[in-house]
Design a protein around this motif. Structure first.
Motif, PDB file in Angstrom:
ATOM      1  N   PHE A  15       8.118  -4.525  17.726  1.00  0.00           N
ATOM      2  CA  PHE A  15       7.815  -3.221  17.157  1.00  0.00           C
ATOM      3  C   PHE A  15       6.570  -3.325  16.300  1.00  0.00           C
ATOM      4  O   PHE A  15       6.434  -4.254  15.504  1.00  0.00           O
ATOM      5  CB  PHE A  15       8.997  -2.753  16.301  1.00  0.00           C
ATOM      6  N   ASP A  17       4.744  -1.689  13.336  1.00  0.00           N
ATOM      7  CA  ASP A  17       5.126  -0.798  12.252  1.00  0.00           C
ATOM      8  C   ASP A  17       3.977  -0.609  11.273  1.00  0.00           C
ATOM      9  O   ASP A  17       3.200  -1.538  11.018  1.00  0.00           O
ATOM     10  CB  ASP A  17       6.342  -1.374  11.513  1.00  0.00           C
ATOM     11  N   SER A  65       6.524  11.187  10.871  1.00  0.00           N
ATOM     12  CA  SER A  65       7.351   9.986  10.780  1.00  0.00           C
ATOM     13  C   SER A  65       8.779  10.271  11.228  1.00  0.00           C
ATOM     14  O   SER A  65       9.342  11.321  10.935  1.00  0.00           O
ATOM     15  CB  SER A  65       7.355   9.459   9.347  1.00  0.00           C
ATOM     16  N   ALA A  69      11.768   4.688  12.998  1.00  0.00           N
ATOM     17  CA  ALA A  69      10.859   3.724  12.375  1.00  0.00           C
ATOM     18  C   ALA A  69      11.341   3.355  10.971  1.00  0.00           C
ATOM     19  O   ALA A  69      11.265   2.194  10.557  1.00  0.00           O
ATOM     20  CB  ALA A  69       9.447   4.302  12.314  1.00  0.00           C
ATOM     21  N   GLY A  73      12.320  -0.289   9.621  1.00  0.00           N
ATOM     22  CA  GLY A  73      11.693  -0.797   8.403  1.00  0.00           C
ATOM     23  C   GLY A  73      12.712  -1.243   7.363  1.00  0.00           C
ATOM     24  O   GLY A  73      12.534  -2.273   6.704  1.00  0.00           O
ATOM     25  N   ARG A 198       6.760   4.070   3.037  1.00  0.00           N
ATOM     26  CA  ARG A 198       6.362   4.629   4.333  1.00  0.00           C
ATOM     27  C   ARG A 198       5.625   5.950   4.133  1.00  0.00           C
ATOM     28  O   ARG A 198       4.581   6.187   4.766  1.00  0.00           O
ATOM     29  CB  ARG A 198       7.601   4.815   5.216  1.00  0.00           C
TER      30      ARG A 198
END
Length: 206
Positions: A15, A17, A65, A69, A73, A198
């Motif tokens: 992934f 990120d 977002s 994800a 995370g 994020r």
């Protein structure tokens, strides 16, 4: 996006990120558990749920977002934390990583906005109660046959059983008893740490 790369030992999930760069979980002892949980419909469904509860005209990057994800995370953050916790058993580390990954699987479309309205109509309702019913296989009268995505039935409970991970222990990490806290649910926890960083990254603040 997850990249499925074939290797002699099978498929390695990777992934990319915004916070952690290239992530594969291949350096953790629980890579099979994590990969199998990621592949479940309950976690894959989070690809279609925004992290913000509604559109943000002046923060379009943040509005794109997804909770998928964010869940990845949070799991990465838990893995980093557990590297420095040799006193924890392997079983406890599995429970923490599983809880970090699946903590949002009970979130509804439009998130907490809809949840608050449903809780107003039914005081017993919460997304945590949905998580518990999914973990115990009681989400729907048909249990594992209920399709949470088209042609895809519930799988999280089966994955936890296969790896001998206690669903009640995982749930207590996601939703501790009143007055208690956990790495996933506290005043400062991995969920909020990933969420805040994020959002900041998406707005170009970090």
């Amino acid at each position: 996006t997850w990249i499925d790369r074939k290797s002699p030992g099978g498929a390695t999930l990777k992934f990319i990120d915004i916070l952690y760069g290239s992530v594969s979980f291949s350096d953790t002892a629980d890579v099979s558990l994590i990969n199998d949980l990621i592949a479940t419909p309950e976690v894959q469904r989070l690809r279609f749920l925004r992290l913000l509860n509604h559109d943000a005209p002046f923060m379009q990057e943040a509005a794109t977002s997804r909770r998928f994800a964010h869940s990845i995370g949070t799991c990465v953050a838990s893995s980093l934390l557990l590297r420095n916790a040799p006193w924890l058993s392997g079983r406890r580390k599995q429970e923490i990583q599983a809880a970090a990954l699946i903590h949002d699987i009970g979130i509804l479309p439009y998130g907490h906005l809809i949840e608050r309205e449903l809780a107003r109509l039914d005081k017993s309702f919460s997304h945590e109660s949905l998580v518990r019913s999914i973990l115990l296989g009681t989400y729907h009268p048909t249990n594992i046959y209920h399709q949470i995505l088209p042609n895809a039935s519930l799988k999280v409970a089966a994955v936890l059983r296969r790896f001998d991970v206690d669903p009640e222990a995982v749930f207590k990490l996601i939703c501790p008893t009143r007055g208690a806290a956990s790495p996933i649910a506290a005043s400062i926890d991995l969920d909020n740490i990933d969420n805040i960083h994020r959002m900041a990254a998406l707005m170009g603040r970090v």
